[in-house]
Write an enzyme that holds these catalytic residues in place. Structure first.
Site, PDB file in Angstrom:
ATOM      1  N   ASP A   1       0.845  -1.199   0.000  1.00 55.27           N
ATOM      2  CA  ASP A   1       0.000   0.000   0.000  1.00 55.27           C
ATOM      3  C   ASP A   1       0.878   1.245   0.000  1.00 55.27           C
ATOM      4  O   ASP A   1       1.552   1.536   0.989  1.00 55.27           O
ATOM      5  CB  ASP A   1      -0.904   0.012   1.237  1.00 55.27           C
ATOM      6  CG  ASP A   1      -1.827   1.222   1.248  1.00 55.27           C
ATOM      7  OD1 ASP A   1      -2.961   1.095   0.743  1.00 55.27           O
ATOM      8  OD2 ASP A   1      -1.418   2.292   1.750  1.00 55.27           O
TER       9      ASP A   1
ATOM     10  N   TYR B   1       3.402   9.730  -0.681  1.00 57.72           N
ATOM     11  CA  TYR B   1       4.470   9.092   0.109  1.00 57.72           C
ATOM     12  C   TYR B   1       5.841   9.220  -0.583  1.00 57.72           C
ATOM     13  O   TYR B   1       6.870   8.905   0.017  1.00 57.72           O
ATOM     14  CB  TYR B   1       4.184   7.605   0.371  1.00 57.72           C
ATOM     15  CG  TYR B   1       2.890   7.282   1.088  1.00 57.72           C
ATOM     16  CD1 TYR B   1       2.115   8.266   1.698  1.00 57.72           C
ATOM     17  CD2 TYR B   1       2.427   5.963   1.154  1.00 57.72           C
ATOM     18  CE1 TYR B   1       0.919   7.948   2.339  1.00 57.72           C
ATOM     19  CE2 TYR B   1       1.239   5.645   1.803  1.00 57.72           C
ATOM     20  CZ  TYR B   1       0.491   6.639   2.380  1.00 57.72           C
ATOM     21  OH  TYR B   1      -0.691   6.306   3.009  1.00 57.72           O
TER      22      TYR B   1
ATOM     23  N   HIS C   1      -7.383   9.565  -2.079  1.00 55.15           N
ATOM     24  CA  HIS C   1      -6.743   9.522  -0.754  1.00 55.15           C
ATOM     25  C   HIS C   1      -7.599  10.177   0.337  1.00 55.15           C
ATOM     26  O   HIS C   1      -7.739   9.632   1.433  1.00 55.15           O
ATOM     27  CB  HIS C   1      -5.376  10.206  -0.853  1.00 55.15           C
ATOM     28  CG  HIS C   1      -4.392   9.758   0.160  1.00 55.15           C
ATOM     29  ND1 HIS C   1      -3.042   9.676  -0.091  1.00 55.15           N
ATOM     30  CD2 HIS C   1      -4.535   9.370   1.451  1.00 55.15           C
ATOM     31  CE1 HIS C   1      -2.408   9.245   0.982  1.00 55.15           C
ATOM     32  NE2 HIS C   1      -3.296   9.061   1.943  1.00 55.15           N
TER      33      HIS C   1
ATOM     34  N   VAL D   1       9.689  -0.868   8.895  1.00 53.23           N
ATOM     35  CA  VAL D   1      10.874  -0.994   8.033  1.00 53.23           C
ATOM     36  C   VAL D   1      11.834  -2.034   8.596  1.00 53.23           C
ATOM     37  O   VAL D   1      12.865  -2.316   7.989  1.00 53.23           O
ATOM     38  CB  VAL D   1      11.613   0.365   7.862  1.00 53.23           C
ATOM     39  CG1 VAL D   1      10.726   1.355   7.126  1.00 53.23           C
ATOM     40  CG2 VAL D   1      12.043   0.938   9.211  1.00 53.23           C
TER      41      VAL D   1
HETATM   42  P1  NAD Z   1       0.725   1.477  11.999  1.00 57.70           P
HETATM   43  O1  NAD Z   1      -0.471   1.335  12.858  1.00 57.70           O
HETATM   44  O2  NAD Z   1       1.000   0.499  10.941  1.00 57.70           O
HETATM   45  O3  NAD Z   1       1.953   1.586  13.005  1.00 57.70           O
HETATM   46  C1  NAD Z   1       3.255   1.747  12.546  1.00 57.70           C
HETATM   47  C2  NAD Z   1       4.150   1.903  13.777  1.00 57.70           C
HETATM   48  O4  NAD Z   1       4.139   0.693  14.526  1.00 57.70           O
HETATM   49  C3  NAD Z   1       5.597   2.174  13.383  1.00 57.70           C
HETATM   50  O5  NAD Z   1       6.147   3.070  14.327  1.00 57.70           O
HETATM   51  C4  NAD Z   1       6.259   0.823  13.509  1.00 57.70           C
HETATM   52  O6  NAD Z   1       7.609   0.914  13.820  1.00 57.70           O
HETATM   53  C5  NAD Z   1       5.468   0.174  14.624  1.00 57.70           C
HETATM   54  N1  NAD Z   1       5.415  -1.290  14.461  1.00 57.70           N
HETATM   55  C6  NAD Z   1       5.024  -1.967  13.359  1.00 57.70           C
HETATM   56  N2  NAD Z   1       5.089  -3.287  13.570  1.00 57.70           N
HETATM   57  C7  NAD Z   1       5.536  -3.448  14.846  1.00 57.70           C
HETATM   58  C8  NAD Z   1       5.812  -4.578  15.628  1.00 57.70           C
HETATM   59  N3  NAD Z   1       5.617  -5.814  15.161  1.00 57.70           N
HETATM   60  N4  NAD Z   1       6.255  -4.383  16.882  1.00 57.70           N
HETATM   61  C9  NAD Z   1       6.428  -3.137  17.389  1.00 57.70           C
HETATM   62  N5  NAD Z   1       6.183  -2.013  16.688  1.00 57.70           N
HETATM   63  C10 NAD Z   1       5.737  -2.165  15.425  1.00 57.70           C
HETATM   64  O7  NAD Z   1       0.659   2.994  11.429  1.00 57.70           O
HETATM   65  P2  NAD Z   1       0.817   3.734  10.040  1.00 57.70           P
HETATM   66  O8  NAD Z   1       2.157   3.610   9.470  1.00 57.70           O
HETATM   67  O9  NAD Z   1       0.289   5.112  10.281  1.00 57.70           O
HETATM   68  O10 NAD Z   1      -0.255   3.018   9.083  1.00 57.70           O
HETATM   69  C11 NAD Z   1       0.060   1.896   8.273  1.00 57.70           C
HETATM   70  C12 NAD Z   1      -0.205   2.195   6.819  1.00 57.70           C
HETATM   71  O11 NAD Z   1      -1.519   2.700   6.631  1.00 57.70           O
HETATM   72  C13 NAD Z   1       0.687   3.293   6.242  1.00 57.70           C
HETATM   73  O12 NAD Z   1       2.000   2.857   5.993  1.00 57.70           O
HETATM   74  C14 NAD Z   1      -0.080   3.650   4.999  1.00 57.70           C
HETATM   75  O13 NAD Z   1       0.145   2.680   3.979  1.00 57.70           O
HETATM   76  C15 NAD Z   1      -1.524   3.567   5.501  1.00 57.70           C
HETATM   77  N6  NAD Z   1      -2.054   4.889   5.907  1.00 57.70           N
HETATM   78  C16 NAD Z   1      -3.022   5.446   5.130  1.00 57.70           C
HETATM   79  C17 NAD Z   1      -3.580   6.681   5.463  1.00 57.70           C
HETATM   80  C18 NAD Z   1      -4.645   7.241   4.604  1.00 57.70           C
HETATM   81  O14 NAD Z   1      -5.004   8.430   4.769  1.00 57.70           O
HETATM   82  N7  NAD Z   1      -5.214   6.488   3.689  1.00 57.70           N
HETATM   83  C19 NAD Z   1      -3.134   7.371   6.611  1.00 57.70           C
HETATM   84  C20 NAD Z   1      -2.132   6.785   7.386  1.00 57.70           C
HETATM   85  C21 NAD Z   1      -1.614   5.540   7.037  1.00 57.70           C
END
Ligand code: NAD
Length: 287
Positions: free
Chosen positions: A57, A62, A120, A244
């Site tokens: 995604d 981005y 978006h 990452v």
């Molecule tokens: P997320 O809820 O996926 O959380 C990411 C955070 O959690 C990061 O800091 C990461 O290091 C941590 N994390 C991930 N896996 C972990 C694990 N196993 N253990 C401990 N920590 C962990 O939040 P996000 O990045 O805001 O959202 C995910 C995806 O959603 C984005 O990458 C994007 O693709 C999408 N997104 C879309 C919109 C939109 O407006 N459509 C907005 C925000 C995000």
């Protein structure tokens, strides 16, 4: 150059799919790449694909679509085996602008077609999302994108695009995690046949330290992230956790060999809060 994959495909890492209203299907767990640095994205995507992900995604905003395409090609997986989503940014709303934005996104990705294209944000102050939606339908009719959907739309905005165009988005990607469970919006999705996709599925990491989640994780011998992602799956939602870190990327997709008990689901249901939203409120967001 992209680095070598760090994980082989492991047992239990083949994601279930959600069948969309247009007949296509989407892997229920995908990798989100919001805030993944452009120069790290190819390697992160390649790592995820090697760990068993088949769904990525991204979004124009981005600034890492090029890296997503590079990671995809470096994986040597067949194009049709990977589900790629990108999103149209707000400045590109409007029929003609949306067609151009799509061209630029697929060029950056290096793809002949896209699996899913999303608006978006509705960006109500522009009031162009109905025309933008018509452009997405045009692209789908041309075979350039398999499925079309939206993100951050509320019930009224969903009903408006369906009412004015007769075309229903296959999904709505919205903020959704145990602290913000979106029950009312999901009821609208269910009534319209729209799948629910969760962004910030881990609450940007904030839900990971919750004691209710921690207790379930300890009992099941799983991590808090795995319990939360499993909760999304058990509710029939699509989830796109972001990381990452190769270890966390692998951990987040290793969730297909257990289920939560009804008591666990009830306990997590109790974490929902009207103040649980972390990101911008789409009805207030003025961008
Ligand atoms: P997320 O809820 O996926 O959380 C990411 C955070 O959690 C990061 O800091 C990461 O290091 C941590 N994390 C991930 N896996 C972990 C694990 N196993 N253990 C401990 N920590 C962990 O939040 P996000 O990045 O805001 O959202 C995910 C995806 O959603 C984005 O990458 C994007 O693709 C999408 N997104 C879309 C919109 C939109 O407006 N459509 C907005 C925000 C995000």
């Amino acid at each position: 150059m992209t680095s070598q994959p760090q994980f082989a495909l492991r047992r239990g890492t083949s994601s279930p799919h959600v069948v969309l209203s247009d007949g296509n299907s989407i892997p229920q767990v995908g990798l989100g790449v919001f805030q993944t640095p452009p120069d790290a994205t190819a390697s992160v995507v390649q790592t995820a694909l090697a760990a068993g992900y088949r769904h990525i995604d991204t979004a124009a905003i981005y600034v890492n679509e090029v890296g997503v395409g590079e990671g995809l090609r470096a994986s040597e997986l067949a194009r049709e085996d990977v589900f790629v989503t990108t999103k149209l940014w707000n400045v590109d709303q409007g029929f003609d602008a949306a067609l151009k934005a799509f061209d630029h996104s697929v060029q950056r990705l290096g793809l002949d077609y896209l699996d899913l294209y999303l608006i978006h944000w509705p960006s109500p102050r522009r009031d162009l999302y109905v025309d933008t939606w018509r452009a997405l339908a045009h692209l789908q009719a041309d075979g350039r994108v398999r499925s079309i959907g939206v993100s951050n739309f509320n019930a009224e905005q969903l009903q408006r695009i369906v009412g004015e165009t007769g075309i229903t988005p296959v999904l709505n990607q919205v903020e959704l995690h145990p602290y913000f469970q979106q029950r009312a919006l999901i009821a609208t999705h269910d009534a319209l046949g729209i799948a629910t996709e969760a962004w910030s599925p881990l609450g940007q990491g904030k839900v990971l330290t919750d004691p209710v989640i921690a207790a379930i994780a300890a009992r099941l011998g799983r991590t808090p992230a795995q319990v939360i992602i499993r909760w999304h799956l058990d509710r029939g939602q699509i989830a796109i956790p972001k990381s990452v870190s190769p270890r966390r990327i692998a951990e987040n997709i290793d969730v297909f060999d257990f289920k939560l008990e009804p008591a666990d689901l009830a306990a997590i249901a109790g974490l929902d809060s009207p103040d649980g939203r972390i990101g911008p409120d789409p009805t207030m967001a003025n961008f």
